[in-house]
Each structure stands twice: as structure tokens, then as C-alpha cells.
Scaffold this motif. Structure first.
Motif, PDB file in Angstrom:
ATOM      1  N   UNK A   1       0.815  -1.210   0.000  1.00  0.00           N
ATOM      2  CA  UNK A   1       0.000   0.000   0.000  1.00  0.00           C
ATOM      3  C   UNK A   1       0.850   1.263   0.000  1.00  0.00           C
ATOM      4  N   UNK A   2       2.024   1.209   0.639  1.00  0.00           N
ATOM      5  CA  UNK A   2       2.882   2.388   0.653  1.00  0.00           C
ATOM      6  C   UNK A   2       3.422   2.682  -0.737  1.00  0.00           C
ATOM      7  N   UNK A   3       3.797   1.618  -1.478  1.00  0.00           N
ATOM      8  CA  UNK A   3       4.279   1.818  -2.845  1.00  0.00           C
ATOM      9  C   UNK A   3       3.186   2.427  -3.711  1.00  0.00           C
ATOM     10  N   UNK A   4       1.940   1.957  -3.534  1.00  0.00           N
ATOM     11  CA  UNK A   4       0.829   2.515  -4.304  1.00  0.00           C
ATOM     12  C   UNK A   4       0.595   3.969  -3.933  1.00  0.00           C
ATOM     13  N   UNK A   5       0.741   4.285  -2.657  1.00  0.00           N
ATOM     14  CA  UNK A   5       0.560   5.667  -2.219  1.00  0.00           C
ATOM     15  C   UNK A   5       1.633   6.574  -2.813  1.00  0.00           C
ATOM     16  N   UNK A   6       2.879   6.094  -2.836  1.00  0.00           N
ATOM     17  CA  UNK A   6       3.981   6.888  -3.400  1.00  0.00           C
ATOM     18  C   UNK A   6       3.773   7.119  -4.893  1.00  0.00           C
ATOM     19  N   UNK A   7       3.391   6.051  -5.607  1.00  0.00           N
ATOM     20  CA  UNK A   7       3.151   6.183  -7.042  1.00  0.00           C
ATOM     21  C   UNK A   7       1.931   7.052  -7.300  1.00  0.00           C
ATOM     22  N   UNK A   8       0.911   6.933  -6.450  1.00  0.00           N
ATOM     23  CA  UNK A   8      -0.292   7.748  -6.595  1.00  0.00           C
ATOM     24  C   UNK A   8      -0.002   9.233  -6.518  1.00  0.00           C
TER      25      UNK A   8
END
Length: 209
Positions: free
Chosen positions: A1-8
Motif C-alpha cells: 500500500x505504501x508503494x501505491x501511495x507513493x506512485x499515486x
């Protein structure tokens, strides 16, 4: 989820609105299912998705009448989280479709399954190589982005080479169009990606010679 948040954060809050066509009318317009860009990224990579991709036995509207059909065939696609056992999932779906069928109808299920793949953590060597390759080709730090798909190639490779590290990339960036009419690639993007891949291979060769 953190990777998705960073990419988001990099893609922006209106990423889905900018990248997909929406039907507009005087009464409003269609929208996505809601949530942040990070949630959209998780939806397309880690959450299950179901789609009816085809149907046989349904007459066209021009010839349809108030009659009973002898049979109907549906083609269904179920994308699973990459860590889900595909055989267990299809067994559960088959049970759901063939249990307690209304009016004694006969349901037959023909299936084809494949497991997904989740990338392992990057080794320090590959992470450094990706960073230097991205800076050389694009002038920016590298980022990772998951993708839901129906081609089990990566799972096959991971099974064959369980200790391997993978750098999976493609040319379907902005300005390209695939799997449809007028298929084309963005040549500038493809050239930069070629530079990045060459850089990664050179780094790997230098580190392992």
C-alpha cells in the motif's frame, strides 16, 4: 500500500479521469468506482476483478423474441490477487455456479487457470542499477507500478528461476496504443526504454564479470 501511495502522488489525484474515456451527457457523466489514485492502483493489481467478456446464445435485438433459449454460454474472466492459488479459486467459483441452480437448469463449467506473480523485494544491486538506468534514460528516479493481467508468463519464469531478480518493463507508456485498431508505440518512449534496459544489462555484466 505504501508503494501505491507513493506512485499515486506522482500520478496525481485525477489520474483515472485523465487516462480513461468517460461518457458525458446533459445529466452528468460516468465516473470510476471512487477512491484515491493509490486505491485505483491497488484495485488493478491486488484486488480481484470479474468481467463478462463474451456471450453466445443471446439473439440480436433485431431478431429477439419472447421465447425460451435452449442454452446460453458466457465467457467469464476473473483476475485474482497475485498470491492467490488459482486452482483453489476456480474450485470455489465452480461450486458457486453449480450449486443450488434455479429451476433445475443444467450448468457446465469449463475452466482454464493460471497463477499470478508478485515481485520479490529488489536486491540492492538491481535497485541501484534501476536508479542509475532511469537517471541516464529519463533524468528521474525509477518507480515501480503493478499491473493486473491475464498472461501468466512471469509466474512461469519465477517457477523456473525461483532465485532470479526481474526487471519487467514495457513500451506502453503515454502516447501509445496497444491491442486495438491503429496500434502504435511512442517512438521516443521506446528509445529511452531501450537505453534504460541496455544500461541495466551493462551494470549487471560489470557487477558479475
Amino acid at each position: 500500500t505504501q508503494a501505491a501511495a507513493d506512485t499515486g502522488v506522482l500520478l496525481g489525484p485525477d489520474w483515472a479521469e485523465r487516462n480513461y474515456p468517460w461518457v458525458s451527457s446533459t445529466c452528468g457523466h460516468t465516473t470510476n468506482q471512487g477512491g484515491s489514485t493509490a486505491e485505483h492502483l491497488i484495485d488493478r493489481t491486488w484486488r480481484a476483478a470479474f468481467e463478462v467478456t463474451g456471450a453466445d446464445g443471446l439473439p440480436s435485438t433485431a431478431s429477439a423474441g419472447n421465447v425460451l433459449r435452449p442454452h446460453t454460454t458466457l465467457s467469464l474472466a476473473l483476475r485474482l490477487p497475485p498470491t492467490t492459488d488459482a486452482n483453489a479459486a476456480i474450485a470455489a467459483v465452480t461450486r458457486a455456479l453449480t450449486s443450488d441452480v434455479p429451476y433445475g437448469a443444467k450448468v457446465e463449467v469449463d475452466t482454464d487457470t493460471a497463477d499470478g506473480w508478485a515481485a520479490p523485494p529488489l536486491s540492492s544491486q538491481l535497485a541501484e542499477s534501476l536508479e542509475s538506468a532511469s537517471m541516464a534514460a529519463y533524468g528521474q528516479s525509477h518507480r515501480s507500478m503493478g499491473e493486473g493481467g491475464t498472461i501468466p508468463f512471469m509466474a512461469m519464469l519465477a517457477t523456473r528461476f525461483p532465485n532470479a531478480q526481474f526487471a519487467v518493463a514495457g513500451v506502453l507508456g503515454p502516447g501509445s496504443n496497444a491491442h486495438g485498431p491503429n496500434e502504435f508505440l511512442h517512438l521516443g518512449y521506446a528509445e529511452r526504454l531501450t537505453v534504460a534496459v541496455a544500461h541495466i544489462l551493462n551494470n549487471h555484466s560489470a557487477a558479475n564479470c
